[in-house]
Design a protein around this motif. Structure first.
Motif, PDB file in Angstrom:
ATOM      1  N   GLY A   1       0.805  -1.211   0.000  1.00 14.76           N
ATOM      2  CA  GLY A   1       0.000   0.000   0.000  1.00 14.76           C
ATOM      3  C   GLY A   1       0.839   1.263   0.000  1.00 14.76           C
ATOM      4  N   LEU A   2       0.171   2.388  -0.171  1.00  8.36           N
ATOM      5  CA  LEU A   2       0.803   3.701  -0.123  1.00  8.36           C
ATOM      6  C   LEU A   2       0.137   4.531   0.957  1.00  8.36           C
ATOM      7  CD1 LEU A   2       1.002   4.608  -3.907  1.00  8.36           C
ATOM      8  CD2 LEU A   2       2.808   3.699  -2.472  1.00  8.36           C
ATOM      9  N   ARG A   3       0.930   5.341   1.606  1.00  7.86           N
ATOM     10  CA  ARG A   3       0.414   6.270   2.613  1.00  7.86           C
ATOM     11  C   ARG A   3       1.058   7.621   2.341  1.00  7.86           C
ATOM     12  NH1 ARG A   3      -2.392   5.655   7.948  1.00  7.86           N
ATOM     13  NH2 ARG A   3      -2.213   7.745   8.755  1.00  7.86           N
ATOM     14  N   PRO A   4       0.387   8.483   1.585  1.00  8.65           N
ATOM     15  CA  PRO A   4       0.991   9.784   1.281  1.00  8.65           C
ATOM     16  C   PRO A   4       1.045  10.661   2.525  1.00  8.65           C
ATOM     17  CG  PRO A   4      -1.226   9.675   0.424  1.00  8.65           C
ATOM     18  CD  PRO A   4      -0.915   8.318   0.977  1.00  8.65           C
ATOM     19  N   VAL A   5       2.064  11.488   2.605  1.00  5.67           N
ATOM     20  CA  VAL A   5       2.212  12.425   3.719  1.00  5.67           C
ATOM     21  C   VAL A   5       2.609  13.788   3.174  1.00  5.67           C
ATOM     22  CG1 VAL A   5       2.887  10.666   5.396  1.00  5.67           C
ATOM     23  CG2 VAL A   5       4.637  11.852   4.114  1.00  5.67           C
ATOM     24  N   ILE A   6       2.340  14.802   3.957  1.00  2.00           N
ATOM     25  CA  ILE A   6       2.810  16.152   3.672  1.00  2.00           C
ATOM     26  C   ILE A   6       3.622  16.576   4.886  1.00  2.00           C
ATOM     27  CG2 ILE A   6       2.159  18.551   3.285  1.00  2.00           C
ATOM     28  CD1 ILE A   6      -0.457  17.510   2.085  1.00  2.00           C
ATOM     29  N   THR A   7       4.837  17.037   4.648  1.00  2.00           N
ATOM     30  CA  THR A   7       5.699  17.481   5.730  1.00  2.00           C
ATOM     31  C   THR A   7       5.849  18.992   5.639  1.00  2.00           C
ATOM     32  OG1 THR A   7       6.886  15.382   5.630  1.00  2.00           O
ATOM     33  CG2 THR A   7       7.970  17.185   6.792  1.00  2.00           C
ATOM     34  N   PHE A   8       5.561  19.667   6.737  1.00  2.00           N
ATOM     35  CA  PHE A   8       5.662  21.119   6.788  1.00  2.00           C
ATOM     36  C   PHE A   8       6.957  21.532   7.460  1.00  2.00           C
ATOM     37  CE2 PHE A   8       1.105  20.317   6.720  1.00  2.00           C
ATOM     38  CZ  PHE A   8       0.704  21.165   5.700  1.00  2.00           C
ATOM     39  N   LYS A   9       7.523  22.611   6.971  1.00  2.00           N
ATOM     40  CA  LYS A   9       8.715  23.175   7.572  1.00  2.00           C
ATOM     41  C   LYS A   9       8.289  24.271   8.538  1.00  2.00           C
ATOM     42  CE  LYS A   9      13.049  25.436   6.424  1.00  2.00           C
ATOM     43  NZ  LYS A   9      13.870  25.965   5.349  1.00  2.00           N
ATOM     44  N   GLY A  10       8.827  24.263   9.717  1.00  2.00           N
ATOM     45  CA  GLY A  10       8.516  25.309  10.675  1.00  2.00           C
ATOM     46  C   GLY A  10       7.374  24.947  11.595  1.00  2.00           C
ATOM     47  N   ILE A  11       6.942  25.930  12.341  1.00  2.00           N
ATOM     48  CA  ILE A  11       5.870  25.735  13.313  1.00  2.00           C
ATOM     49  C   ILE A  11       4.535  25.996  12.629  1.00  2.00           C
ATOM     50  CG2 ILE A  11       4.881  26.568  15.472  1.00  2.00           C
ATOM     51  CD1 ILE A  11       7.751  27.328  16.294  1.00  2.00           C
ATOM     52  N   ILE A  12       3.642  25.043  12.726  1.00  2.00           N
ATOM     53  CA  ILE A  12       2.318  25.140  12.125  1.00  2.00           C
ATOM     54  C   ILE A  12       1.290  25.181  13.243  1.00  2.00           C
ATOM     55  CG2 ILE A  12       0.614  23.945  10.681  1.00  2.00           C
ATOM     56  CD1 ILE A  12       2.988  24.952   9.098  1.00  2.00           C
ATOM     57  N   GLU A  13       0.339  26.072  13.116  1.00  2.00           N
ATOM     58  CA  GLU A  13      -0.734  26.182  14.086  1.00  2.00           C
ATOM     59  C   GLU A  13      -2.011  25.650  13.450  1.00  2.00           C
ATOM     60  OE1 GLU A  13      -2.470  29.808  16.571  1.00  2.00           O
ATOM     61  OE2 GLU A  13      -0.464  30.193  15.761  1.00  2.00           O
ATOM     62  N   ILE A  14      -2.739  24.819  14.182  1.00  2.00           N
ATOM     63  CA  ILE A  14      -4.039  24.338  13.710  1.00  2.00           C
ATOM     64  C   ILE A  14      -5.079  25.343  14.171  1.00  2.00           C
ATOM     65  CG2 ILE A  14      -5.751  22.492  13.822  1.00  2.00           C
ATOM     66  CD1 ILE A  14      -3.409  20.557  14.364  1.00  2.00           C
ATOM     67  N   LEU A  15      -5.711  26.010  13.206  1.00  2.00           N
ATOM     68  CA  LEU A  15      -6.716  27.023  13.524  1.00  2.00           C
ATOM     69  C   LEU A  15      -8.100  26.430  13.702  1.00  2.00           C
ATOM     70  CD1 LEU A  15      -5.666  29.879  11.062  1.00  2.00           C
ATOM     71  CD2 LEU A  15      -5.116  29.652  13.492  1.00  2.00           C
ATOM     72  N   ASP A  16      -8.384  25.357  12.933  1.00  2.00           N
ATOM     73  CA  ASP A  16      -9.722  24.788  12.967  1.00  2.00           C
ATOM     74  C   ASP A  16      -9.685  23.376  12.383  1.00  2.00           C
ATOM     75  OD1 ASP A  16     -12.438  24.722  13.487  1.00  2.00           O
ATOM     76  OD2 ASP A  16     -13.013  25.856  11.706  1.00  2.00           O
ATOM     77  N   GLY A  17     -10.737  22.630  12.589  1.00  2.00           N
ATOM     78  CA  GLY A  17     -10.896  21.304  12.011  1.00  2.00           C
ATOM     79  C   GLY A  17     -10.318  20.206  12.879  1.00  2.00           C
ATOM     80  N   ASN A  18     -10.727  18.968  12.539  1.00  2.00           N
ATOM     81  CA  ASN A  18     -10.227  17.805  13.270  1.00  2.00           C
ATOM     82  C   ASN A  18      -9.509  16.807  12.364  1.00  2.00           C
ATOM     83  OD1 ASN A  18     -12.265  16.446  11.918  1.00  2.00           O
ATOM     84  ND2 ASN A  18     -13.591  16.280  13.709  1.00  2.00           N
ATOM     85  N   GLY A  19      -9.311  17.178  11.115  1.00  2.00           N
ATOM     86  CA  GLY A  19      -8.592  16.316  10.183  1.00  2.00           C
ATOM     87  C   GLY A  19      -9.463  15.314   9.447  1.00  2.00           C
ATOM     88  N   SER A  20     -10.749  15.304   9.715  1.00  2.00           N
ATOM     89  CA  SER A  20     -11.648  14.385   9.017  1.00  2.00           C
ATOM     90  C   SER A  20     -11.995  14.946   7.642  1.00  2.00           C
ATOM     91  CB  SER A  20     -12.927  14.178   9.833  1.00  2.00           C
ATOM     92  OG  SER A  20     -13.699  15.365   9.834  1.00  2.00           O
TER      93      SER A  20
END
Length: 88
Positions: free
Chosen positions: A60-79
């Motif tokens: 299988g494949l599991r794509p990911v996104i990697t962010f550089k730096g500090i990321i703040e979650i403003l809203d949402g639960n990831g669904s």
């Protein structure tokens, strides 16, 4: 695809049963394992372990996104109905 380093940073190997990357199905990483006798091998996560698989094997494949730096979650639960809203 995720790298072996990212798996370690996620804590996957410290407590795999409670980790968000734990799946029942095996999945490829982008990390090469070795090349032998004309065959290339990459690492695959399978049963909470990282094992080398021949690149001609299916997994299988599991794509990911990697962010550089500090990321703040403003809203949402990831669904799918409430995706994360991020701010950097």
């Amino acid at each position: 695809l995720i790298s072996i380093d990212e798996l370690y940073y996620s804590g996957h190997f410290d407590n795999p049963s409670n980790n968000y990357l734990q799946l029942k199905e095996s999945y490829w990483t982008m990390s090469p394992a070795y090349f032998y006798a004309g065959n290339a091998y990459n690492f695959v996560v399978s049963n909470n372990k990282v094992v080398p698989f021949n690149v001609s094997s299916e997994s299988g494949l599991r794509p990911v996104i990697t962010f550089k730096g500090i990321i703040e979650i403003l809203d949402g639960n990831g669904s799918s109905i409430s995706p994360y809203v991020l701010y950097q």
